[in-house]
Design an enzyme around this catalytic site. Structure first.
Site, PDB file in Angstrom:
ATOM      1  N   THR A  12      48.965 -24.609  -7.170  1.00  0.00           N
ATOM      2  CA  THR A  12      49.449 -23.410  -7.100  1.00  0.00           C
ATOM      3  C   THR A  12      48.785 -21.723  -7.423  1.00  0.00           C
ATOM      4  O   THR A  12      47.700 -20.462  -6.662  1.00  0.00           O
ATOM      5  CB  THR A  12      50.474 -22.541  -6.729  1.00  0.00           C
ATOM      6  N   THR A  85      51.891 -27.349 -10.163  1.00  0.00           N
ATOM      7  CA  THR A  85      53.160 -28.209 -10.617  1.00  0.00           C
ATOM      8  C   THR A  85      53.647 -29.413  -9.980  1.00  0.00           C
ATOM      9  O   THR A  85      54.686 -30.275 -11.350  1.00  0.00           O
ATOM     10  CB  THR A  85      54.182 -26.748 -10.478  1.00  0.00           C
ATOM     11  N   ASP A  86      53.185 -29.686  -8.739  1.00  0.00           N
ATOM     12  CA  ASP A  86      54.134 -31.061  -8.382  1.00  0.00           C
ATOM     13  C   ASP A  86      53.471 -32.456  -9.406  1.00  0.00           C
ATOM     14  O   ASP A  86      55.041 -33.339  -9.474  1.00  0.00           O
ATOM     15  CB  ASP A  86      53.592 -31.273  -7.266  1.00  0.00           C
TER      16      ASP A  86
HETATM   17  N1  ASP Z   1      51.538 -28.433  -4.620  1.00  0.00           N
HETATM   18  C1  ASP Z   1      51.298 -27.652  -5.750  1.00  0.00           C
HETATM   19  C2  ASP Z   1      50.369 -28.365  -6.419  1.00  0.00           C
HETATM   20  O1  ASP Z   1      51.436 -28.864  -7.362  1.00  0.00           O
HETATM   21  C3  ASP Z   1      52.015 -27.185  -5.780  1.00  0.00           C
HETATM   22  C4  ASP Z   1      52.558 -26.276  -6.921  1.00  0.00           C
HETATM   23  O2  ASP Z   1      51.251 -25.441  -7.969  1.00  0.00           O
HETATM   24  O3  ASP Z   1      53.210 -25.411  -7.676  1.00  0.00           O
HETATM   25  O4  ASP Z   1      49.214 -28.727  -6.316  1.00  0.00           O
END
Ligand code: ASP
Length: 326
Positions: A12, A85-86
């Site tokens: 993200t 974050t995932d």
């Molecule tokens: N879907 C994103 C990822 O993990 C979510 C994030 O970065 O917060 O790349």
């Protein structure tokens, strides 16, 4: 001034809106340009390792990241990885096993909102991470919303809020507030030079129990793996109806590890008959207070090193980067 290598992987933090949702597109130099104040306390070079939503990250990518850090290790004082974050907790745990005894900080960060969004958490997280990476040894860790979490202890607990990560069964290593670092857990002095590992087994599966699950699920999972993590209930145990299936897996030479669906406080197979019998009969390994992310990546690392049951037991139960206290 300390020299830091910023390694971008996507997520993200580097995303922009597209016609069909957010997708990573910014380069690491563009990320760095959004936090000009960091020039006051560090010099940063950048590298784009990949540009993925972290949903797409796989064990090969962890090896790629380990390889980039290994190749650049002598030239830098610390490393900051921007990551979605995932699956950040999996990558942080995997790097904890792939890079041991590090005397240089290896910091993962990301954000819940893209860096170009006005109310983003990205600029704070990136600035904090670069600052923390200039502050001496810390092992592999995550810096997020002011929390510094050991790479083996992080779990994503919120899908939208800024305080997305929690340290499970272990305190934060440190906190950052307004650029000040307060350390709670000292980084142990490395025992010898850094060790880089280059092999992970992909033949690891997770079987999450639900009441009434068909027993055949064990055999199906067993066909796809050499190491099976069974996520059971409470302090751990196996329903009577699955004992035969478990017996077959163990006799087929699979490494079976008992984990729990309960996040806090961990497993203890010795407590109830449904668990005790597994210890008695098979000497089954259990996760104790380890996170699931650490368990999965540790088993991949262990099975990448050896198939000898004795070595597997020793490596799995040997603490790495604060992953296991029992
Ligand atoms: N879907 C994103 C990822 O993990 C979510 C994030 O970065 O917060 O790349």
């Amino acid at each position: 001034m300390k020299k830091i290598l910023l390694i971008a992987t996507g997520g993200t933090i580097a995303s922009r809106k597209t016609g069909d949702g957010l997708a990573p597109s910014l380069t690491p130099q563009e990320l760095l340009d959004r936090v000009p104040g960091v020039r006051d306390f560090c010099r940063v070079d950048t590298v784009q390792a990949m540009n993925l939503d972290s949903t797409n990250i796989a064990p090969e990518d962890w090896l790629t990241l380990g390889g980039i850090i290994e190749a650049n290790y002598p030239a830098y004082d610390g490393f900051v990885l921007c990551h979605g974050t995932d699956t950040m907790a999996y990558t942080a745990a995997a790097l904890s096993y792939l890079i041991q005894n590090t005397d240089k900080p290896i910091v993962l960060t990301g954000s819940q909102k893209p860096i170009d969004q006005e109310d983003t958490d990205a600029r704070t997280n990136l600035t904090d991470s670069l600052r923390f990476a200039t502050q001496g040894p810390s092992g592999v860790c995550i810096v997020f919303e002011g929390h510094v979490i050991a790479g083996t202890r992080a779990h994503k607990i919120r899908s939208k809020s800024y305080n997305a990560f929690s340290s499970i069964n272990f305190p934060d290593l440190a906190n950052l507030r307004d650029g000040r670092v307060v350390r709670y857990i000292p980084c142990p002095a490395p025992e010898g030079p850094p060790r880089f590992f280059h092999r992970l087994s992909r033949r690891v599966m997770l079987l999450k129990l639900i009441p009434g699950m068909p027993a055949e699920a064990f055999a199906a999972a067993g066909q796809l793996c050499d190491g099976l993590i069974i996520e059971s209930y409470g302090v751990g145990g196996i329903p009577d109806v699955y004992l035969d299936q478990l017996d077959r897996l163990v006799r087929a030479g699979k490494t079976v590890i008992m984990a729990t669906q309960v996040r806090q406080e961990g497993s203890d197979l010795s407590v109830y008959q449904v668990g005790h019998r597994l210890k008695e009969r098979y000497g089954l390994l259990e996760t104790y207070d380890m996170t699931l992310e650490a368990t999965v990546t540790k088993l991949m690392w262990v099975l990448g090193q050896s198939r000898d049951p004795e070595v597997i037991h020793r490596l799995f139960l040997g603490p790495v980067n604060f992953d296991l206290l029992f």
